[in-house]
Scaffold this active site. Structure first.
Site, PDB file in Angstrom:
ATOM      1  N   GLU A 105     111.548  56.649 114.323  1.00 17.79           N
ATOM      2  CA  GLU A 105     110.258  56.713 113.634  1.00 17.79           C
ATOM      3  C   GLU A 105     109.090  56.928 114.591  1.00 17.79           C
ATOM      4  O   GLU A 105     108.201  57.747 114.334  1.00 17.79           O
ATOM      5  CB  GLU A 105     110.001  55.448 112.807  1.00 17.79           C
ATOM      6  CG  GLU A 105     110.830  55.350 111.537  1.00 17.79           C
ATOM      7  CD  GLU A 105     112.229  54.798 111.749  1.00 17.79           C
ATOM      8  OE1 GLU A 105     112.580  54.500 112.908  1.00 17.79           O
ATOM      9  OE2 GLU A 105     112.978  54.662 110.774  1.00 17.79           O
ATOM     10  N   HIS A 140     113.221  46.280 102.868  1.00 14.76           N
ATOM     11  CA  HIS A 140     113.108  47.607 102.250  1.00 14.76           C
ATOM     12  C   HIS A 140     112.244  47.557 100.981  1.00 14.76           C
ATOM     13  O   HIS A 140     112.431  48.360 100.076  1.00 14.76           O
ATOM     14  CB  HIS A 140     114.495  48.154 101.862  1.00 14.76           C
ATOM     15  CG  HIS A 140     115.326  48.643 103.004  1.00 14.76           C
ATOM     16  ND1 HIS A 140     115.717  47.840 104.040  1.00 14.76           N
ATOM     17  CD2 HIS A 140     115.842  49.868 103.284  1.00 14.76           C
ATOM     18  CE1 HIS A 140     116.450  48.539 104.893  1.00 14.76           C
ATOM     19  NE2 HIS A 140     116.538  49.770 104.455  1.00 14.76           N
ATOM     20  N   ASP A 197     108.548  49.936 104.704  1.00 12.25           N
ATOM     21  CA  ASP A 197     108.735  48.921 105.747  1.00 12.25           C
ATOM     22  C   ASP A 197     108.867  49.546 107.140  1.00 12.25           C
ATOM     23  O   ASP A 197     108.541  48.923 108.139  1.00 12.25           O
ATOM     24  CB  ASP A 197     110.011  48.118 105.469  1.00 12.25           C
ATOM     25  CG  ASP A 197     110.093  47.681 104.022  1.00 12.25           C
ATOM     26  OD1 ASP A 197     110.091  46.483 103.768  1.00 12.25           O
ATOM     27  OD2 ASP A 197     110.149  48.552 103.131  1.00 12.25           O
ATOM     28  N   PHE A 198     109.397  50.775 107.212  1.00 13.66           N
ATOM     29  CA  PHE A 198     109.674  51.389 108.507  1.00 13.66           C
ATOM     30  C   PHE A 198     108.400  51.851 109.216  1.00 13.66           C
ATOM     31  O   PHE A 198     108.438  52.257 110.379  1.00 13.66           O
ATOM     32  CB  PHE A 198     110.661  52.562 108.375  1.00 13.66           C
ATOM     33  CG  PHE A 198     111.958  52.213 107.688  1.00 13.66           C
ATOM     34  CD1 PHE A 198     112.347  50.889 107.509  1.00 13.66           C
ATOM     35  CD2 PHE A 198     112.798  53.207 107.217  1.00 13.66           C
ATOM     36  CE1 PHE A 198     113.534  50.558 106.866  1.00 13.66           C
ATOM     37  CE2 PHE A 198     113.992  52.903 106.578  1.00 13.66           C
ATOM     38  CZ  PHE A 198     114.361  51.565 106.396  1.00 13.66           C
ATOM     39  N   GLU A 252     114.162  61.521 108.456  1.00 17.15           N
ATOM     40  CA  GLU A 252     115.587  61.206 108.512  1.00 17.15           C
ATOM     41  C   GLU A 252     116.249  61.564 107.184  1.00 17.15           C
ATOM     42  O   GLU A 252     115.818  61.105 106.121  1.00 17.15           O
ATOM     43  CB  GLU A 252     115.717  59.690 108.805  1.00 17.15           C
ATOM     44  CG  GLU A 252     117.030  59.049 108.410  1.00 17.15           C
ATOM     45  CD  GLU A 252     118.191  59.391 109.315  1.00 17.15           C
ATOM     46  OE1 GLU A 252     117.980  60.132 110.292  1.00 17.15           O
ATOM     47  OE2 GLU A 252     119.296  58.938 109.042  1.00 17.15           O
TER      48      GLU A 252
END
Lengths: 371, 324
Positions: free
Chosen positions: A106, A175, A131-132, A51
Site C-alpha cells: 500500500e 476490515h 482499514d488499509f 491489489e
C-alpha cells in the site's frame, strides 16, 4: 431531456425529477464500474492501480481457459475483477498499462501514484479495504496532502483513492473501519462519501477530474443498493450536500450508508406524523456547512448519524459547527448517533449493536421531537 | 571527460560545499527559521549522479537535500531565501530547508520523512514508462543509510523491479542515521548487496571520489534509459557535520574517524587528480571558486533583503480549489 441533479442541492426545494430521463436502474457497484470506464475513455492520462483489481496478474484467459503465456485470442486474465467486482472487465478493454495489478504494498503503491500524479498523470488507486489506509497513511498525509502547500503551490496532486468501509458484513475489526475523521482531519485532502448509485457516479467523475487528492469511501453496505442512474455525464460539485427528503420537524444528517438509514427512518416517522428532513453530506471535506445550517434553521432540531466511533468524529465536527454558528436556531440538544468507542466486533449480534441502526435513530428523534 | 563536464562537476561540488558552509553560518546567526541539515562531505554523490540528468529527469530527495537541489540546477539565491523563510524562496518560504523543490528542474522535493520520497521517484518513472518517455525521463531516489530501515524502500525497489521502471536508487551511506552508526542498524556490510533480492544490479562506489560516482551512475542511468530497469547504487560517504546544525558529532564519533574521511575529501581528490593528469589547472579552479564565493555572498544578500511572506500566504496553496 437532461437530468438536473443540482435540484437536490442546497437552496433547492425537492428531489430530482427523473421522469423521461434516459437512464436505468442499476446497482451502486455497476454505477461505479461504468463511471470508471467513462473516465478512462475520456482521459488517456487516467489509469488505475491496486491489489487484484483484475486478479491473476500476468496470466491470460479465453472462454474460461487460463494460460500462463500470451496466446492467440487470449486476453489478460480478469480473475476477480477487483474487490467486489468494482473494476470487472476493465483490464480486457483498457489493457495492463491502464489497469495495473499491484503487489500488496500500500505505501509503495500509493507513493508511486503520488509520484506519478506529480509528474503529469491522473492515477486512481484502489486500496481495497478502508482499514488499509493506515498502512499507507504516511504517503497520504506527508506527500499527497502536503506537496502542494510545502512546495509553495508549484505543483498539484490529481490523485483519486478509493476503498471499502463499514461494518455489517462480518469482516470484523480490521476490515470494517469507518474512520472518516482520520482523513477529513488532513488539510490538502478531500473526502467524499457517496450514498447511492447516482451519487457514486457524480462523485467518482468529479474526484477523478479534480486537481487535488480525493479519497472516495465506498460503504460495503451500499454496494448492491439499486437506484436510478441517468445515461448522461454526471459530475457533482465536490463540497455540496443534498436533500434526500424535505421536512419540517427534525433534521437528520447522514453520510454514506447512514444517509440511507436516515431516509428510511424519515419514511417510517412520516407515517407517525413526524416530518424529518434528510441531509446527505456527500462530501466530508470540503463540508457543506451551509446546507446543515439552512436545514437546522428551519427544523430547529437535529440528529447526526455517523458510523465512525464517536470521539473526534464527523458527528462531533458537525455538532460543533451547529453549536457555534446555529446556536440560536436550536430548540433541543444536538443528538449524535455514532458507533460506540470500541473496535468493530465479529459476532453478528454485537456487530449490529455496534452500528447506528434505524431503531437508534428513531429513539434519538423521539428524545428531541417533543423537547 | 569533456572539459565542460569536468568543470561542471567541480562547480557543483564546490557550490554545495560553500552553500552548506554559508547556510550553517547563517543558521548560527539565527537567520534560518528552523533546523538545517548540512551535507558537506557528501558533495561527490549528487554531483556525480546529476551530471547524467537533464531537467526532464526527476529526483526525490531527503532532509539533507541542499546538495541534490544544487546538483539539479536550482538557484542558490532562492534556496537561501527559502531557508530564511522569505517570500522569494523556492517555495515562498512555506517549505523551509527540508522541503525545497523545483518542478521546472525535475526536483520532486526534499522530504523530511525518512524514505518517503523513494516511491515518488518510482512514480515519476512510472509516469515515464506510461507515457513511453523512459529514454528521456528517469527517476532517481536519493536516500541515506537510515532509510534502508524503512519498509517503503523494500516496496519501492520491488515495484521498480517487477515493472522494470527507469529508476536509480542512490543510497548515500554516510555511516550515521542521526546518531546511530550504520554497523549497528544495518545487517550487511555493503547496502548494495540488497539489490540481489530485487534482481537488479547493485554496486558500491567511493562516494568521496566524484569520478567513481560519475562512472557508476552513468551506467545505471543508461540502463534505465534503455528500458533495462532499475539499479541500486551505494555511495560510501561521510557528513562532516552532525545530523542537524546543533548536533555535535563528537558525542558519538572519534576525531580519528573524521580525519580519515577528511583526508579523502571529494574536492581534494578532484583537485589532485585533475592537476596530476593536466585536465584542469589551478588558475581555472581558483576562478570557479572566486565566482562561487561571490555567488554565496549574493545569495545571503538576496535572502536578507527579501520580504517576508504576506500573512495571507498561510491559507493559500492547500488545494488547487476547495470551496467557491
Amino acid at each position: 431531456m437532461t437530468f438536473d441533479y443540482s435540484q437536490t442541492f442546497r437552496g433547492s426545494s425537492g428531489l430530482p425529477n427523473t421522469d423521461n430521463i434516459p437512464g436505468s436502474e442499476m446497482r451502486y457497484r455497476d454505477a461505479f464500474n461504468l463511471t470508471l470506464r467513462q473516465e478512462l475513455d475520456r482521459d488517456p492520462s487516467v489509469f488505475v492501480m491496486g491489489e487484484d483489481i483484475a486478479g491473476g496478474a500476468g496470466r491470460f484467459e479465453k472462454d474460461g481457459e487460463v494460460s500462463y503465456e500470451e496466446k492467440d485470442g487470449f486476453k489478460p486474465l480478469d480473475a476477480w475483477g477487483g474487490p467486489f467486482a468494482a473494476t470487472k472487465g476493465l483490464i480486457q478493454d483498457f489493457g495492463t498499462d491502464r489497469i495495473k495489478d499491484t503487489p500488496i504494498s500500500e505505501a509503495g503503491v500509493l507513493g508511486a501514484a503520488i509520484g506519478a500524479a506529480l509528474t503529469g498523470t491522473r492515477p486512481v488507486v484502489d486500496l481495497m479495504y478502508f482499514d488499509f489506509v493506515t498502512v499507507a497513511y504516511d504517503q497520504l498525509l506527508s506527500n499527497a496532502a502536503k506537496s502542494r502547500y510545502m512546495f509553495g503551490g508549484q505543483t498539484k496532486v490529481p490523485l483519486t483513492m478509493f476503498a471499502r468501509s463499514g461494518a455489517g458484513t462480518g469482516h470484523a475489526a480490521q476490515h470494517s473501519e469507518s474512520f472518516y475523521s482520520m482523513l477529513v482531519h488532513i488539510p490538502g485532502l478531500k473526502v467524499v462519501v457517496p450514498s447511492d448509485p447516482l451519487s457514486v457516479k457524480g462523485l467518482l467523475s468529479a474526484s477523478i477530474r479534480d486537481d487535488d487528492p480525493v479519497f472516495l469511501v465506498n460503504d460495503k453496505k451500499l454496494i448492491n443498493l439499486n437506484g436510478f442512474v441517468p445515461d448522461q455525464e454526471v459530475v457533482f460539485e465536490l463540497g455540496k450536500g443534498r436533500y434526500l427528503k424535505r421536512g419540517s420537524d427534525v433534521t437528520l444528517i447522514g453520510m454514506a450508508y447512514t444517509s440511507e438509514i436516515c431516509r428510511k427512518v424519515a419514511e417510517k416517522l412520516e407515517e407517525s406524523g413526524v416530518s424529518c428532513e434528510v441531509v446527505d453530506m456527500l462530501s466530508l471535506s470540503p463540508l457543506d456547512e451551509d446546507i446543515i445550517l439552512e436545514s437546522v434553521s428551519k427544523t430547529n432540531k437535529v440528529v447526526i448519524v455517523d458510523e465512525d466511533t464517536p470521539m473526534c468524529s464527523m458527528a462531533s465536527e458537525i455538532s460543533s459547527i451547529i453549536a457555534d454558528k446555529g446556536f440560536d436556531y436550536l430548540d433541543a440538544p444536538i443528538k449524535k448517533v455514532n458507533s460506540p468507542h470500541t473496535p468493530v466486533p465479529y459476532n453478528r449480534d454485537l456487530e449490529f449493536s455496534f452500528m447506528p441502526s434505524e431503531e437508534r435513530v428513531i429513539k434519538a428523534v423521539k428524545e428531541i421531537v417533543e423537547y | 571527460m569533456e572539459k565542460e563536464k569536468l568543470q561542471w562537476l567541480f562547480e557543483s561540488m564546490y557550490r554545495i560545499r560553500r552553500f552548506e558552509e554559508t547556510m550553517l553560518e547563517q543558521t548560527f546567526k539565527g537567520k534560518s527559521m528552523g533546523v538545517t541539515h548540512s551535507s558537506d562531505g557528501q558533495e561527490a554523490g549528487p554531483a556525480g549522479v546529476c551530471a547524467h540528468l537533464t531537467d526532464k529527469d526527476w529526483i526525490g530527495s531527503t532532509h539533507r537535500g541542499h546538495g541534490h537541489c544544487i546538483a539539479k540546477g536550482l538557484d542558490t539565491k532562492k534556496m537561501m531565501a527559502e531557508i530564511f523563510g522569505k517570500s522569494t524562496g523556492q517555495c515562498k518560504g512555506k517549505g523551509g530547508s527540508m522541503h525545497i523543490a523545483d518542478f521546472s528542474k525535475g526536483m520532486l522535493g526534499a522530504n523530511a520523512i525518512v524514505g518517503a520520497s523513494i516511491p515518488l521517484a518510482v512514480g515519476a518513472a512510472l509516469s515515464s514508462k506510461y507515457n513511453g518517455t523512459e529514454n528521456d525521463s528517469v527517476g532517481v531516489a536519493f536516500f541515506g543509510d537510515g532509510a534502508t530501515g524503512q519498509g517503503v524502500l523494500h516496496e519501492s525497489m520491488n515495484l521498480a523491479s517487477i515493472w522494470k521502471l527507469p529508476v536509480i536508487f542512490v543510497c548515500e551511506n554516510n555511516h550515521y542515521a542521526e546518531a546511530t552508526p550504520v554497523e549497528y542498524a544495518v545487517s550487511i556490510e555493503d547496502i548494495s548487496d540488497r539489490a540481489a533480492a530485487y534482481s537488479m544490479p547493485g554496486v558500491t562506489a567511493d562516494g568521496m571520489d566524484v569520478f567513481d560516482v560519475y562512472e557508476v551512475a552513468g551506467e545505471a542511468v543508461n540502463r534505465a534509459r534503455k528500458g533495462d530497469g532499475p539499479t541500486l547504487i551505494e555511495l560510501k560517504t561521510f557528513r562532516y557535520h552532525g545530523h542537524f546544525h546543533a548536533d555535535d558529532p563528537k558525542k558519538y564519533r572519534t576525531p580519528e574517524e573524521d580525519e580519515k574521511w577528511k583526508d579523502r575529501d571529494c574536492l581534494k581528490i578532484f583537485e589532485e587528480k585533475v592537476i596530476a593528469n593536466n585536465s584542469m589547472d589551478l588558475e581555472s579552479i581558483k576562478k570557479i571558486k572566486d565566482l562561487i564565493d561571490t555567488e554565496m555572498i549574493e545569495a545571503v544578500e538576496f535572502a536578507e533583503k527579501s520580504p517576508m511572506p504576506n500573512i495571507e500566504e498561510l491559507y493559500s496553496d492547500v488545494y488547487v480549489k476547495y470551496k467557491d
